[in-house]
Design an enzyme around this catalytic site. Structure first.
Site, short mmCIF file in Angstrom:
data_model
loop_
_atom_site.label_atom_id
_atom_site.label_comp_id
_atom_site.label_asym_id
_atom_site.label_seq_id
_atom_site.Cartn_x
_atom_site.Cartn_y
_atom_site.Cartn_z
N GLY A 52 0.83 -1.20 0.00
CA GLY A 52 0.00 0.00 0.00
C GLY A 52 0.86 1.25 0.00
O GLY A 52 2.06 1.19 0.31
N CYS A 63 5.24 -6.14 1.72
CA CYS A 63 5.56 -4.73 1.72
C CYS A 63 4.86 -4.00 2.86
O CYS A 63 5.24 -4.17 4.01
CB CYS A 63 5.22 -4.12 0.35
SG CYS A 63 6.01 -2.52 0.06
N TYR A 64 3.84 -3.20 2.59
CA TYR A 64 3.10 -2.52 3.67
C TYR A 64 2.58 -3.55 4.66
O TYR A 64 2.56 -3.32 5.87
CB TYR A 64 1.95 -1.72 3.08
CG TYR A 64 1.17 -0.89 4.09
CD1 TYR A 64 1.56 0.41 4.40
CD2 TYR A 64 0.03 -1.41 4.71
CE1 TYR A 64 0.84 1.17 5.32
CE2 TYR A 64 -0.69 -0.66 5.63
CZ TYR A 64 -0.28 0.64 5.93
OH TYR A 64 -1.00 1.39 6.85
N HIS A 103 7.99 -7.60 -3.51
CA HIS A 103 6.72 -8.03 -4.14
C HIS A 103 6.93 -9.34 -4.91
O HIS A 103 7.38 -9.31 -6.07
CB HIS A 103 6.21 -6.94 -5.09
CG HIS A 103 5.71 -5.72 -4.39
ND1 HIS A 103 4.43 -5.59 -3.92
CD2 HIS A 103 6.35 -4.56 -4.07
CE1 HIS A 103 4.28 -4.41 -3.34
NE2 HIS A 103 5.43 -3.77 -3.42
N GLU A 129 4.69 -11.13 -6.19
CA GLU A 129 3.63 -11.31 -7.19
C GLU A 129 3.98 -10.75 -8.56
O GLU A 129 3.34 -11.11 -9.56
CB GLU A 129 2.32 -10.69 -6.69
CG GLU A 129 2.29 -9.17 -6.62
CD GLU A 129 2.82 -8.59 -5.32
OE1 GLU A 129 2.48 -7.44 -5.00
OE2 GLU A 129 3.58 -9.30 -4.61
N ASP A 179 -18.78 -12.77 -21.65
CA ASP A 179 -19.37 -12.93 -20.32
C ASP A 179 -20.80 -13.44 -20.40
O ASP A 179 -21.16 -14.44 -19.77
CB ASP A 179 -19.32 -11.60 -19.55
CG ASP A 179 -17.90 -11.11 -19.31
OD1 ASP A 179 -16.98 -11.95 -19.33
OD2 ASP A 179 -17.72 -9.91 -19.11
N LYS A 221 -11.35 -12.34 -16.05
CA LYS A 221 -11.71 -12.52 -17.45
C LYS A 221 -11.05 -13.75 -18.07
O LYS A 221 -11.69 -14.48 -18.83
CB LYS A 221 -11.34 -11.27 -18.25
CG LYS A 221 -11.69 -11.32 -19.72
CD LYS A 221 -13.20 -11.27 -19.94
CE LYS A 221 -13.69 -9.84 -19.80
NZ LYS A 221 -15.12 -9.69 -20.20
#
Length: 518
Positions: free
Chosen positions: A56, A83-84, A176, A178, A234, A374
């Site tokens: 964040g 992180c945060y 991070h 990710e 969708d 998606k």
């Protein structure tokens, strides 16, 4: 989510929060995101198998900075702070923080530290790769460990780049894992999910389809379900799921507003009849109604409102003709849900599929895709046997070409844009690029420019090309198309589309621009 492992991701405002959720799902584990403002009761009711605290932009402990909900630690499940999230854990559990003199933004080398019992569980299988590159983005750092924690990694600028309390299964990293810039990031997350949290990789699209069909069948009972079908991925996947679940109880209403792409209405009807035989499909041709209401309207927001309100009017009229209709099915997907709140609880935008149901319809919602990103929707479509040209159809806005025509909408301008856009689609496919880009289309601008065709001066329309790469449309970058492809598109539009003498290419990214022009 019964019978599934679940990771709850607490969002503290990081630009990478959705990426964390996607990485967890790619590992075969279901994940959900909740804002850091979520109450303890909601967190507890989620019954997570593990929790990840995101990064964040705030400084931990500063006025207004989000804190750590006490209920998270009381869950007794494994926790990973990023992180945060790491700084928050340290602050809350009695450690100390300081403003980093050497702030780290970007790649740096991570060195693994051994504890008295050997390498931390996060680094299983990675010792031979150390040191390795990780992606940092922080101004503060942990300078004092909470009781029970060990420092398990360092960087040249940060002595405590990761910390762990193996007994309580609480781990935290300052970098991070990710993002793809972090080497071994996926392995680190998998170590947390499987070695530390002991979760099962039980999130697959096959298992989702089986569960979804069963749940939709149970929810609908003997009532009818109404679906507004556009032909996009969708709504088509929702139709396929419900058609398999409840058969003739599903009633699909396809409102043709006259704002679709080249021969798209005919293609949608043909595809549905071929791949979903026996589907109750109502093709409502309302082109004149929509165009009459849009006549002379130039403001994009007004155009959207007119189209939205008119669509609801037409849809309601047709839905009332269906007896025993108790449910409205929608193609809401997970980014729609996430976009309806921010990390700090402020609504970013109210998505048309989230809270957009007219109350007077008195229909309950069925949203089979509400949990999916998606790319997962596309995977479900493949699981259901839908054709590739449907699964990989580029996203198309609900208001259709009306928001790709800047200025007033008319039959003449629609014809120009349809022809130009059709060329864009043809050339992207011919170059083998259609599936490699997220979205590609033409935009008709509200201006004319001077040109020369043959020996004559022209003063005609300008078409802009917009082609972007993205994963889920939350962010996007303009596609670096080969010059020969751009040249072919431009040449064909100018020579084949009457009324156009100039083509421009949009080289802006999202943010700060949006994908659509209106």
């Amino acid at each position: 989510m019964p019978n599934y492992s679940k990771v709850l991701i607490i969002d503290y405002g990081s630009q990478y929060t959705q990426l964390i959720a996607r990485r967890v799902r790619e590992a075969g584990v279901y994940s959900e995101i909740l804002p850091c403002t979520a109450e303890d009761a909601l967190i507890t009711a989620s019954k997570p198998s593990a929790v990840i605290l995101s990064g964040g932009p705030d400084d931990v402990g500063e006025p207004g900075a989000p804190g750590l909900s006490p209920g998270i630690l009381q869950l007794g499940v494994p926790i990973l702070g990023i992180c945060y999230g790491m700084q928050l854990l340290a602050h809350h559990l009695g450690g100390s923080l300081a403003n980093a003199q050497d702030r780290e933004y970007g790649p740096t080398e991570l060195t693994i530290k051994n504890t008295t019992t050997g390498p931390c569980s996060l680094w299983q299988g990675l010792a031979e790769h150390a040191p390795f590159t990780v992606w940092m983005s922080h101004g503060n750092k942990v300078t004092g460990l909470p009781e029970g924690f060990s420092a398990v990694a360092a960087t040249p600028a940060v002595e405590i780049a990761a910390m762990a309390d193996e007994k309580r299964r609480i781990h935290a990293v300052q970098f991070h894992p990710e993002v793809h810039h972090t080497q071994n990031g996926a392995r680190i997350l998998r170590n947390f999910l499987f070695n530390i949290a002991g979760l099962n990789a039980d999130w697959t699209m096959a298992s989702f389809v089986d569960r979804c069909i069963s749940e939709c069948r149970a929810k609908a009972g003997d009532s009818n379900v109404v679906l507004g079908l556009s032909g996009g991925i969708d709504s088509t996947v929702v139709a396929a799921l419900l058609h398999r679940a409840i058969g003739k109880q599903l009633h699909c209403i396809f409102v043709d507003h006259g704002l679709m792409r080249h021969k798209e209405a005919e293609e949608v009807i043909g595809m549905l009849n071929k791949h979903l035989p026996g589907l109750n499909l109502y093709h409502i041709q309302a082109q004149k109604l929509f165009l009459d209401k849009l006549a002379g309207v130039e403001d994009p927001e007004q155009k959207r409102k007119i189209i939205g309100h008119t669509f609801i009017e037409v849809f309601e009229q047709e839905a009332k003709k269906i007896s025993n209709a108790r449910f409205l099915a929608q193609g809401t997907v997970y980014p729609d849900v996430i976009e309806s709140y921010s990390a700090k609880g402020v609504v970013i935008k109210s998505h048309h599929n989230v809270g957009g149901l007219p109350e007077k319809m008195h229909l309950e919602l069925i949203e089979p895709l509400r949990e999916l990103f998606k790319d997962e929707v596309r995977a479900v479509g493949a699981e259901l046997g839908l054709p590739e040209d449907v699964i990989w159809r580029h996203p198309f806005p609900g208001p259709g070409l009306a928001v790709r025509i800047l200025g007033a909408v008319s039959e003449e301008r629609l014809a120009i844009l349809r022809a130009a856009d059709h060329i864009v689609q043809q050339e992207l496919r011919a170059a083998g690029l259609y599936r490699k880009v997220w979205q590609g289309f033409a935009v008709l601008l509200p201006l004319r420019t001077v040109g020369v065709m043959g020996d004559a001066r022209t003063y005609e329309h300008v078409v802009a090309l917009r082609v972007v790469n993205s994963v889920d449309a939350m962010t996007a970058d303009w596609a670096r198309l080969p010059y020969e492809v751009l040249g072919s598109i431009s040449g064909r539009i100018i020579s084949e589309v009457k009324g156009v003498n100039r083509v421009a290419y949009d080289v802006s990214s999202k943010p700060p621009s949006t994908i659509e022009w209106e």
